[in-house]
Design a protein around this motif. Structure first.
Motif, PDB file in Angstrom:
ATOM      1  N   VAL A   1     -38.115 -15.464 -30.848  1.00  0.00           N
ATOM      2  CA  VAL A   1     -39.808 -15.457 -30.098  1.00  0.00           C
ATOM      3  C   VAL A   1     -40.628 -15.247 -30.324  1.00  0.00           C
ATOM      4  N   THR A   2     -41.834 -15.484 -31.515  1.00  0.00           N
ATOM      5  CA  THR A   2     -41.924 -15.386 -32.519  1.00  0.00           C
ATOM      6  C   THR A   2     -43.911 -15.352 -31.975  1.00  0.00           C
ATOM      7  N   ILE A   3     -45.206 -14.436 -32.414  1.00  0.00           N
ATOM      8  CA  ILE A   3     -45.791 -14.335 -31.721  1.00  0.00           C
ATOM      9  C   ILE A   3     -46.672 -15.430 -31.885  1.00  0.00           C
ATOM     10  N   PHE A   4     -46.491 -16.525 -32.660  1.00  0.00           N
ATOM     11  CA  PHE A   4     -47.531 -17.349 -33.295  1.00  0.00           C
ATOM     12  C   PHE A   4     -47.674 -18.147 -32.719  1.00  0.00           C
ATOM     13  N   TYR A   5     -46.601 -18.404 -31.619  1.00  0.00           N
ATOM     14  CA  TYR A   5     -46.340 -20.283 -30.602  1.00  0.00           C
ATOM     15  C   TYR A   5     -46.680 -19.469 -28.975  1.00  0.00           C
ATOM     16  N   ASP A   6     -46.799 -21.217 -28.276  1.00  0.00           N
ATOM     17  CA  ASP A   6     -47.011 -20.246 -26.932  1.00  0.00           C
ATOM     18  C   ASP A   6     -45.203 -20.288 -26.788  1.00  0.00           C
ATOM     19  N   PRO A   7     -45.198 -19.209 -25.676  1.00  0.00           N
ATOM     20  CA  PRO A   7     -43.567 -18.608 -25.354  1.00  0.00           C
ATOM     21  C   PRO A   7     -42.909 -19.617 -24.152  1.00  0.00           C
ATOM     22  N   MET A   8     -42.891 -20.749 -24.575  1.00  0.00           N
ATOM     23  CA  MET A   8     -41.955 -21.493 -23.709  1.00  0.00           C
ATOM     24  C   MET A   8     -40.531 -21.284 -23.692  1.00  0.00           C
TER      25      MET A   8
ATOM     26  N   PHE B   1     -49.023 -11.858 -16.567  1.00  0.00           N
ATOM     27  CA  PHE B   1     -47.997 -12.640 -17.583  1.00  0.00           C
ATOM     28  C   PHE B   1     -48.276 -12.286 -19.216  1.00  0.00           C
ATOM     29  N   LEU B   2     -48.381 -10.978 -19.380  1.00  0.00           N
ATOM     30  CA  LEU B   2     -48.519 -10.755 -20.544  1.00  0.00           C
ATOM     31  C   LEU B   2     -47.119 -11.980 -21.102  1.00  0.00           C
ATOM     32  N   PRO B   3     -47.835 -12.503 -23.131  1.00  0.00           N
ATOM     33  CA  PRO B   3     -46.901 -13.596 -23.088  1.00  0.00           C
ATOM     34  C   PRO B   3     -45.651 -12.154 -23.776  1.00  0.00           C
ATOM     35  N   GLY B   4     -44.672 -12.461 -24.574  1.00  0.00           N
ATOM     36  CA  GLY B   4     -43.562 -12.290 -25.244  1.00  0.00           C
ATOM     37  C   GLY B   4     -42.818 -12.321 -25.871  1.00  0.00           C
ATOM     38  N   SER B   5     -42.131 -11.086 -27.040  1.00  0.00           N
ATOM     39  CA  SER B   5     -41.586 -12.175 -28.355  1.00  0.00           C
ATOM     40  C   SER B   5     -40.265 -11.157 -28.741  1.00  0.00           C
ATOM     41  N   GLY B   6     -38.872 -11.433 -29.474  1.00  0.00           N
ATOM     42  CA  GLY B   6     -38.855 -11.035 -29.690  1.00  0.00           C
ATOM     43  C   GLY B   6     -37.307 -11.789 -29.822  1.00  0.00           C
ATOM     44  N   ARG B   7     -36.426 -10.796 -30.239  1.00  0.00           N
ATOM     45  CA  ARG B   7     -35.017 -11.965 -29.815  1.00  0.00           C
ATOM     46  C   ARG B   7     -34.730 -11.972 -28.922  1.00  0.00           C
ATOM     47  N   LEU B   8     -33.963 -12.973 -28.654  1.00  0.00           N
ATOM     48  CA  LEU B   8     -33.402 -13.709 -27.430  1.00  0.00           C
ATOM     49  C   LEU B   8     -31.730 -13.037 -27.300  1.00  0.00           C
ATOM     50  N   ARG B   9     -31.868 -11.898 -26.708  1.00  0.00           N
ATOM     51  CA  ARG B   9     -30.072 -11.826 -26.895  1.00  0.00           C
ATOM     52  C   ARG B   9     -29.303 -11.973 -26.109  1.00  0.00           C
ATOM     53  N   ARG B  10     -30.049 -12.398 -24.787  1.00  0.00           N
ATOM     54  CA  ARG B  10     -28.837 -13.652 -23.768  1.00  0.00           C
ATOM     55  C   ARG B  10     -29.556 -14.272 -23.304  1.00  0.00           C
TER      56      ARG B  10
ATOM     57  N   LEU C   1     -39.624 -22.048 -18.114  1.00  0.00           N
ATOM     58  CA  LEU C   1     -39.046 -20.870 -18.520  1.00  0.00           C
ATOM     59  C   LEU C   1     -39.975 -20.305 -19.117  1.00  0.00           C
ATOM     60  N   TYR C   2     -40.575 -19.209 -19.095  1.00  0.00           N
ATOM     61  CA  TYR C   2     -41.302 -18.632 -20.561  1.00  0.00           C
ATOM     62  C   TYR C   2     -41.108 -16.766 -20.616  1.00  0.00           C
ATOM     63  N   ALA C   3     -41.649 -16.457 -21.961  1.00  0.00           N
ATOM     64  CA  ALA C   3     -40.811 -15.107 -21.757  1.00  0.00           C
ATOM     65  C   ALA C   3     -42.322 -14.280 -21.928  1.00  0.00           C
ATOM     66  N   GLU C   4     -42.596 -13.911 -20.369  1.00  0.00           N
ATOM     67  CA  GLU C   4     -44.023 -13.418 -20.493  1.00  0.00           C
ATOM     68  C   GLU C   4     -43.120 -12.850 -18.740  1.00  0.00           C
ATOM     69  N   ASP C   5     -44.422 -11.331 -19.099  1.00  0.00           N
ATOM     70  CA  ASP C   5     -44.233 -10.305 -18.002  1.00  0.00           C
ATOM     71  C   ASP C   5     -44.851 -10.424 -16.967  1.00  0.00           C
ATOM     72  N   PRO C   6     -44.414 -11.135 -15.212  1.00  0.00           N
ATOM     73  CA  PRO C   6     -45.834 -11.147 -14.316  1.00  0.00           C
ATOM     74  C   PRO C   6     -46.096 -10.100 -14.170  1.00  0.00           C
ATOM     75  N   ASP C   7     -45.539  -8.834 -13.806  1.00  0.00           N
ATOM     76  CA  ASP C   7     -45.755  -7.923 -13.418  1.00  0.00           C
ATOM     77  C   ASP C   7     -46.616  -7.299 -14.698  1.00  0.00           C
ATOM     78  N   ALA C   8     -47.227  -7.502 -15.464  1.00  0.00           N
ATOM     79  CA  ALA C   8     -48.099  -7.299 -16.503  1.00  0.00           C
ATOM     80  C   ALA C   8     -48.923  -7.970 -17.188  1.00  0.00           C
TER      81      ALA C   8
END
Length: 668
Positions: free
Chosen positions: A379-386, A348-357, A339-346
Motif C-alpha cells: 500500500v503506497t502513500i500516493f493513493y487512497d488506502p482502500m 483514522f490516519l492512513p497507513g502504508s506498507g507491505r501486506l504481509r497477510r 476495508l482500509y489501511a488506516e488506524d482508527p485509534d489514531a
C-alpha cells in the motif's frame, strides 16, 4: 461491441472493469504509474502501459498520456472508472476527439452535471428542490465570506468538482470560515485539479440517499432504486445499503421520479447517480449528480441482479438499455463496507506498507469481495488506502447484517493497521442495527464505536496459547520430516525433557500488557499457568485451517484463529483479540529524549503548508505544518507552548514517516 478497451484508473475499480470485460470477450489495457508497476490491475489486464510518475498529477490525471496509450495499444474505448478523470468533461471531449469512445456520459452532459455548482443551478431551474446556497463562479474570499453570511451558519464548503468526501468542511461560525476555505481549496486542487468551491446550508441530522440512474442514446432513462449512505465519517461513506431502511414505498417512488426527471433534463446517457439529502420528516433536497459509476455500485448490482459495468459498455457501444423501468427488480437486502489501511485509534490516519497477510472471505452467493490488492502487495502513500470492498446479500436486512458480521470475522490483515475492528463494532452498534443513523451520527458518537477493546479473558488467553503451541508443533514436525533423521528426539519440539515434564514459556502482549504463560504438555493437551490464580487445563485442542476447537477446564469452544509469524488473532464470533508473540527475555530501553519537543511526520507524505518559523513563540495546539498523504490533509500542531528551535521541512518537500519536521526549544 468494442474489441479492446483501456481502463484509465487503478486498483479495485480497474480490476472490477477488467473482470466484466473479460466475461464479454473484450481485451483490456491497463495504465500504470511508477508506483503501480507491480499492481494487480497491471497483472490482470491483457496488456499495460506506463503513463508517468507516482503522483496522480504525473500519471492518472494526465489525460494526454492515457489517450496516447489507448492509441498505441489499439483500444477503441476508454473506461474512466471513478475518481481521477472520470468526471472531467475536457478529458471526455478529448477522448471523443481522438476517435475513441468514452464509456460514460457525453462531455456536454458532464459539463452540466460534473460541476456541483452548475448541477444545482440547473436543478433549481428545473424545479427540483435544492438546499439554499451559493454556486457562483466568483471565488474571491471576500465574496465567499459575504455569501456565507447571507446563507447563515452552520454551512458547508464543498469542492465543486469531485467527491469521495474530499474538499468538504462544515463551518459553524464566521471566524472559522476563511481557514476552512483555504484548506478546502488546497485539498480540492490536489485531488481534482480544480479548487472551485460552493457553499450550501448545512442541514442537521439528514439522511444521505442516492438514486442510481441509467440512460441510453435512444431516449430511454430509468432508475435502479436507491442506496442509503448515511453512515459516514467526515463525509466519507463507511457503510452503504439497499434498500434504505428509512424510505417508504411512496417516498421511494417520488425520489426515483425526481432522479429520472433530472437525468432527462440534460439528455443523460450511461451510468449516473443523483444524490439527495433527506431530512427527518422525509423532505428531500438535491445535492449533486455524479457522472460516473459509484464506489458503492455493487450494492445495486446485488439487489437487482445486474452488471452495471456491462450496461455501461453496451450503452457506450450504442445499444439500448436492456430493461424498462417496470422490469427492474429489487430482491433482498445488500450492504457494503470498505476495508482500509488506516488506524482508527489514531484518527483514522492512513497507513502504508507491505501486506504481509491478507485473508478475505471466499466469494459465494451471499458474499462478494472487490479488491485491487493481494497478499504481498504494498500500500503506497500516493493513493487512497482502500484494500477491498466487502458486499453481502441476503433475504432481508437482519440476515444481511449477520452475513456481514460473519464475513468481517473472516478477514485478517497483517502489515498496515486496518479498520476491521472498527467495522465489526460499527455493524453491531444499536443505531446501525436499527437503521436510525444519520450522516453526522458517527462524528458525534465516534467514541462509542471506538470503545476500548474488551480485555482478554482466560478463555481467549488459553486459545491464543493453544493455537501458538499447535502451530509450533506442526512446524517442528514438518521440519523433522524434511530432515536427514526425522525420528531423532532432537528434531521434535514437543516440550519433552529428560527426567521431568517439559515446560515452555510463552510471552504474549495484548494492548501493551505483557502476559507470561507457562505451558506443559503437547499435542493439544496442556496445563497453562499465568492466566490467573489457578492453572488452566486445555484438552483436545485442534487447529484445522483457521478453526480452533478446544476444551478449557472442561468447557468446549470453537473459535476462528490466525497464527502469522509473531501475531495470533482469536475471534469468538463477536470480538477480535490480537496478541503479539514476544521474546522470552527483553531489554528495557530508555525513553527517547525530547519526545514532546519534536513534531514528526505521522506517515510519509508531502508538506503543503509551513506556518512555523525558527524563533517564533507558539501556543499549544497551534498549527505548525500541513501535510498531504493519501489524498487527505493532516494538520500537525504544537504539542505544547514554547519557542520553535528549528524547522526542518519546506513547502512541497516529500518526507518519510517519523521524520522530524519541527523542534521546540527545551523548557526552562
Amino acid at each position: 461491441m468494442f474489441a479492446k478497451i483501456l481502463i484509465a484508473n487503478r486498483g479495485e475499480i480497474a480490476c472490477r472493469v477488467i473482470r466484466t470485460a473479460r466475461r464479454l470477450g473484450i481485451a483490456t489495457v491497463a495504465v500504470f504509474s511508477e508506483a503501480d508497476a507491480g499492481a494487480q490491475h497491471v497483472r490482470l489486464a491483457d496488456e499495460a502501459w506506463p503513463i508517468g510518475g507516482p503522483r496522480p498529477q504525473d500519471s492518472y490525471l494526465r489525460g494526454e498520456a492515457i489517450i496516447e496509450a489507448a492509441r498505441r495499444s489499439g483500444a477503441t474505448a476508454i473506461h474512466p472508472g471513478y475518481g481521477f478523470l472520470s468526471e472531467n468533461a475536457e478529458f471526455a471531449e478529448a477522448v471523443e476527439a481522438a476517435g475513441l469512445a468514452f464509456i460514460g456520459p457525453s462531455a456536454a452532459s458532464m459539463r452540466k452535471m460534473g460541476s456541483k455548482a452548475g448541477a444545482k443551478e440547473l436543478m433549481h431551474a428545473a424545479g427540483v428542490p435544492v438546499v439554499p446556497g451559493y454556486t457562483g463562479a466568483e471565488q474571491a474570499p471576500e465574496t465567499l465570506l459575504r455569501e456565507a453570511a447571507r446563507i447563515g451558519y452552520p454551512l458547508m464548503i464543498k469542492a465543486a468538482h469531485g467527491g469521495g468526501g474530499k474538499g468538504m468542511r462544515v463551518v459553524r461560525a464566521e471566524k472559522e470560515f476563511l481557514p476552512a476555505l483555504e484548506s478546502c481549496q488546497r485539498e480540492a486542487g490536489s485531488a481534482f485539479g480544480r479548487d472551485r468551491v460552493l457553499l450550501e446550508r448545512y442541514i442537521e441530522r439528514p439522511r444521505h440517499i442516492e438514486i442510481q440512474v441509467f440512460g441510453d442514446r435512444h431516449g430511454n432513462v430509468i432508475h435502479l432504486n436507491e442506496r442509503e449512505c448515511s453512515a459516514q465519517r467526515r463525509y466519507q461513506k463507511v457503510l452503504e445499503e439497499s434498500p434504505s431502511p428509512f424510505l417508504t414505498a411512496e417516498l421511494r417512488a417520488r425520489m426515483g421520479e425526481a432522479a429520472v426527471l433530472a437525468a432527462r433534463a440534460i439528455d443523460y446517457a450511461n451510468a449516473g447517480t443523483v444524490e439527495f439529502i433527506v431530512d427527518p420528516d422525509g423532505a428531500f433536497y438535491f445535492m449533486e449528480i455524479n457522472t460516473r459509476l459509484q464506489v458503492e455500485h455493487p450494492v445495486t448490482e446485488m439487489v437487482t441482479g445486474l452488471d452495471l459495468v456491462e450496461w455501461q459498455v453496451r450503452v457506450a457501444a450504442g445499444e439500448a438499455l436492456p430493461l424498462a423501468q417496470a422490469q427492474v427488480r429489487q430482491q433482498g437486502h445488500a450492504i457494503e463496507v470498505r476495508l482500509y489501511a488506516e488506524d482508527p485509534d489514531a484518527g483514522f490516519l492512513p497507513g502504508s506498507g507491505r501486506l504481509r497477510r491478507l485473508r478475505l472471505p471466499p466469494p459465494s452467493a451471499h458474499v462478494r469481495v472487490d479488491s485491487g490488492v493481494v497478499e504481498g502487495d504494498t500500500v503506497t502513500i500516493f493513493y487512497d488506502p482502500m484494500l477491498a470492498k466487502l458486499i453481502v446479500h441476503d433475504a432481508d436486512r437482519p440476515r444481511a447484517l449477520a452475513r456481514l458480521r460473519e464475513a468481517l470475522a473472516g478477514c485478517v490483515i497483517v502489515g498496515p493497521k486496518s479498520n476491521i475492528g472498527f467495522l465489526e463494532r460499527l455493524v453491531r452498534h444499536p443505531e446501525v442495527v436499527e437503521g436510525r443513523i444519520d450522516t453526522g451520527y458517527l462524528d458525534r458518537h465516534l467514541d462509542q464505536v471506538l470503545a476500548p477493546p474488551a480485555p482478554a479473558g482466560e478463555m481467549e488467553m488459553a486459545a491464543a496459547a493453544a493455537a501458538t503451541l499447535l502451530h509450533e508443533e506442526a512446524r517442528a514436525c514438518a521440519r523433522a520430516a524434511a530432515s536427514a533423521d526425522p525420528h531423532s528426539p532432537w528434531s521434535i519440539a514437543d516440550g519433552w525433557r529428560l527426567g521431568h515434564a517439559g515446560e515452555r514459556l510463552l510471552v504474549l502482549e495484548r494492548d501493551g500488557e505483557r502476559l507470561e504463560l507457562h505451558a506443559s504438555g503437547t499435542s493439544g493437551d496442556y496445563l497453562l499457568r499465568g492466566t490467573g490464580p489457578a492453572p488452566l487445563r486445555i484438552e483436545g485442542a485442534r487447529l484445522e485451517g483457521e478453526l480452533l476447537t478446544l476444551r478449557v477446564d472442561g468447557r468446549g469452544r470453537r473459535l476462528r484463529t490466525q497464527v502469522d509469524g509473531d501475531r495470533v488473532t482469536i475471534h469468538d464470533g463477536d470480538r477480535r483479540f490480537g496478541f503479539e508473540r514476544l521474546p522470552a527475555f527483553r531489554f528495557e530501553a530508555g525513553e527517547a529524549a525530547g519526545g514532546s519537543d519534536r513534531i514528526t511526520a505521522p506517515m510519509p507524505g508531502r508538506v503543503v503548508l509551513v506556518e512555523a518559523a525558527a524563533g517564533a513563540v507558539v501556543d499549544e495546539g497551534q498549527t505548525l505544518l500541513v501535510m498531504e498523504a493519501m489524498k487527505m490533509e493532516l494538520t500537525l500542531r504544537a504539542p505544547r507552548a514554547g519557542t520553535i528551535a528549528e524547522v526542518r521541512a519546506s513547502t512541497g518537500e516529500f518526507v518519510e514517516g517519523d521524520a522530524v519536521l519541527v523542534t521546540l526549544q527545551p523548557d526552562g
